[in-house]
Design an enzyme around this catalytic site. Structure first.
Site, PDB file in Angstrom:
ATOM      1  N   GLU A   1       5.109  -7.712  16.766  1.00  0.00           N
ATOM      2  CA  GLU A   1       6.544  -7.391  16.691  1.00  0.00           C
ATOM      3  C   GLU A   1       6.882  -6.204  17.582  1.00  0.00           C
ATOM      4  O   GLU A   1       7.863  -6.201  18.314  1.00  0.00           O
ATOM      5  CB  GLU A   1       6.935  -7.061  15.248  1.00  0.00           C
ATOM      6  CG  GLU A   1       6.732  -8.196  14.260  1.00  0.00           C
ATOM      7  CD  GLU A   1       5.356  -8.224  13.625  1.00  0.00           C
ATOM      8  OE1 GLU A   1       4.356  -7.900  14.311  1.00  0.00           O
ATOM      9  OE2 GLU A   1       5.259  -8.592  12.438  1.00  0.00           O
TER      10      GLU A   1
ATOM     11  N   CYS B   1       4.707  -5.659   9.052  1.00  0.00           N
ATOM     12  CA  CYS B   1       4.222  -4.439   8.396  1.00  0.00           C
ATOM     13  C   CYS B   1       5.348  -3.400   8.327  1.00  0.00           C
ATOM     14  O   CYS B   1       6.390  -3.523   8.982  1.00  0.00           O
ATOM     15  CB  CYS B   1       3.005  -3.874   9.129  1.00  0.00           C
ATOM     16  SG  CYS B   1       3.405  -2.924  10.607  1.00  0.00           S
TER      17      CYS B   1
ATOM     18  N   CYS C   1       6.472  -1.792  11.672  1.00  0.00           N
ATOM     19  CA  CYS C   1       7.318  -2.665  12.506  1.00  0.00           C
ATOM     20  C   CYS C   1       8.731  -2.777  11.922  1.00  0.00           C
ATOM     21  O   CYS C   1       9.712  -2.800  12.659  1.00  0.00           O
ATOM     22  CB  CYS C   1       6.686  -4.043  12.659  1.00  0.00           C
ATOM     23  SG  CYS C   1       5.225  -4.010  13.716  1.00  0.00           S
TER      24      CYS C   1
HETATM   25  N1  THU Z   1      -0.397  -7.682  12.710  1.00  0.00           N
HETATM   26  C1  THU Z   1       0.699  -7.976  13.469  1.00  0.00           C
HETATM   27  O1  THU Z   1       0.607  -8.069  14.697  1.00  0.00           O
HETATM   28  N2  THU Z   1       1.881  -8.160  12.838  1.00  0.00           N
HETATM   29  C2  THU Z   1       2.034  -8.216  11.489  1.00  0.00           C
HETATM   30  O2  THU Z   1       3.141  -8.471  11.025  1.00  0.00           O
HETATM   31  C3  THU Z   1       0.897  -7.960  10.605  1.00  0.00           C
HETATM   32  C4  THU Z   1      -0.347  -7.498  11.276  1.00  0.00           C
HETATM   33  C5  THU Z   1      -1.697  -7.537  13.384  1.00  0.00           C
HETATM   34  C6  THU Z   1      -2.210  -6.137  13.527  1.00  0.00           C
HETATM   35  C7  THU Z   1      -3.710  -6.382  13.624  1.00  0.00           C
HETATM   36  O3  THU Z   1      -4.031  -6.661  14.975  1.00  0.00           O
HETATM   37  C8  THU Z   1      -3.940  -7.628  12.807  1.00  0.00           C
HETATM   38  O4  THU Z   1      -2.672  -8.265  12.674  1.00  0.00           O
HETATM   39  C9  THU Z   1      -4.516  -7.372  11.422  1.00  0.00           C
HETATM   40  O5  THU Z   1      -3.792  -6.412  10.734  1.00  0.00           O
END
Ligand code: THU
Length: 141
Positions: A55, A91, A94
């Site tokens: 994101e 998360c 984000c």
């Molecule tokens: N991650 C994202 O890119 N977006 C999300 O909404 C949740 C988590 C990624 C971060 C990390 O590279 C992996 O997912 C595990 O947390």
């Protein structure tokens, strides 16, 4: 563009995720008010903390290209070899970054379950996912 079309773009972005440590691959497609779409994927680091979510990759790409007018973001994610994808909710970091640039009551977050060709979207406003938020207005006089 329909929600499903935007989700398909997030799926395309997810294919470029660099996640050799968590093996959790995420893609995001951020739509501007004029329909321009910025894609993002998560990019991990061997030292872990520089890792960036899909994101924020999409948002930072757009902002660095001069855009701040965002309508919607589609997000898909799941483990690398998963046969189907469940909901991948953004998360907290984000959500807060989204809050910086959008009206939380209007900005839409499109999540999806994906099973082969079957895409089932779920839509939320940022306000729903980040209630009682702190934003730029809190720092103005
Ligand atoms: N991650 C994202 O890119 N977006 C999300 O909404 C949740 C988590 C990624 C971060 C990390 O590279 C992996 O997912 C595990 O947390």
């Amino acid at each position: 563009m329909t929600d499903i079309e935007l989700i398909k773009k997030a799926i395309e972005a997810r294919n470029r995720a660099y996640a050799p440590y968590s093996h959790h691959m995420v893609g995001a497609a951020l739509e501007c008010m004029d329909g321009t779409v910025y894609l993002g994927c998560n990019i991990e680091s061997a030292t872990y903390s520089p890792t960036i979510c899909a994101e924020r990759t999409a948002i930072f790409k757009a902002v660095s290209e001069g855009r701040r007018d965002f309508r919607r973001i589609a997000i898909v994610g799941g483990m690398e070899h998963a046969l189907s994808l469940g909901i991948c909710s953004p998360c907290g970091v984000c959500r807060q970054v989204m809050r910086e640039f959008v009206n939380p009551r209007e900005f839409e977050i499109v999540l999806a379950r994906v099973d082969a060709d079957v895409i089932v979207p779920e839509k939320y406003t940022l306000e729903e996912l980040l209630p009682m938020s702190f934003g730029p207005e809190n720092l103005s006089v």
